[in-house]
Design a protein around this motif. Structure first.
Motif, PDB file in Angstrom:
ATOM      1  N   GLY A 193       9.070   3.425   7.251  1.00 53.73           N
ATOM      2  CA  GLY A 193       9.888   4.347   6.471  1.00 53.73           C
ATOM      3  C   GLY A 193      11.135   3.712   5.885  1.00 53.73           C
ATOM      4  O   GLY A 193      11.991   4.393   5.344  1.00 53.73           O
ATOM      5  N   LYS A 221       5.652   1.926   4.210  1.00 56.09           N
ATOM      6  CA  LYS A 221       4.701   2.914   4.717  1.00 56.09           C
ATOM      7  C   LYS A 221       4.703   2.969   6.238  1.00 56.09           C
ATOM      8  O   LYS A 221       4.531   4.033   6.814  1.00 56.09           O
ATOM      9  CB  LYS A 221       3.293   2.602   4.222  1.00 56.09           C
ATOM     10  N   VAL A 222       4.907   1.846   6.884  1.00 49.46           N
ATOM     11  CA  VAL A 222       4.823   1.797   8.344  1.00 49.46           C
ATOM     12  C   VAL A 222       6.101   2.298   9.001  1.00 49.46           C
ATOM     13  O   VAL A 222       6.055   3.113   9.926  1.00 49.46           O
ATOM     14  CB  VAL A 222       4.512   0.353   8.813  1.00 49.46           C
ATOM     15  N   THR A 231      12.726  -0.418   4.290  1.00 52.91           N
ATOM     16  CA  THR A 231      12.420  -1.816   3.996  1.00 52.91           C
ATOM     17  C   THR A 231      13.268  -2.753   4.838  1.00 52.91           C
ATOM     18  O   THR A 231      13.152  -3.967   4.736  1.00 52.91           O
ATOM     19  CB  THR A 231      12.673  -2.132   2.512  1.00 52.91           C
TER      20      THR A 231
END
Length: 66
Positions: free
Chosen positions: A5, A2-3, A7
């Motif tokens: 975009g 989420k932060v 992993t």
């Protein structure tokens, strides 16, 4: 995800992939593994802290803090 975009992040030239499964390690285990200290051999938290500081500051051990 989420932060950023993704992993995958790069930290100090090392790629870290947060999508992979991570093992669970105790702080006690990390002290033993990374700097060779057996937590159970110290009589107090102050003695342990002094030993950790001596190990870290007498070597090139890198400390990461947030």
């Amino acid at each position: 995800m989420k932060v950023f975009g993704t992993t995958k992040l790069t930290f100090e030239g090392h790629e870290i992939d947060f999508s992979e499964e991570w093992g669970i390690v105790s702080f006690k285990g990390l002290l033993q593994q990374d700097i060779g200290l057996d937590v159970d051999s110290y009589g107090s938290s102050q003695e342990l802290l002094t030993a950790i500081q001596a190990k870290i500051f007498s070597s090139n051990t890198k400390i990461y803090t947030l």
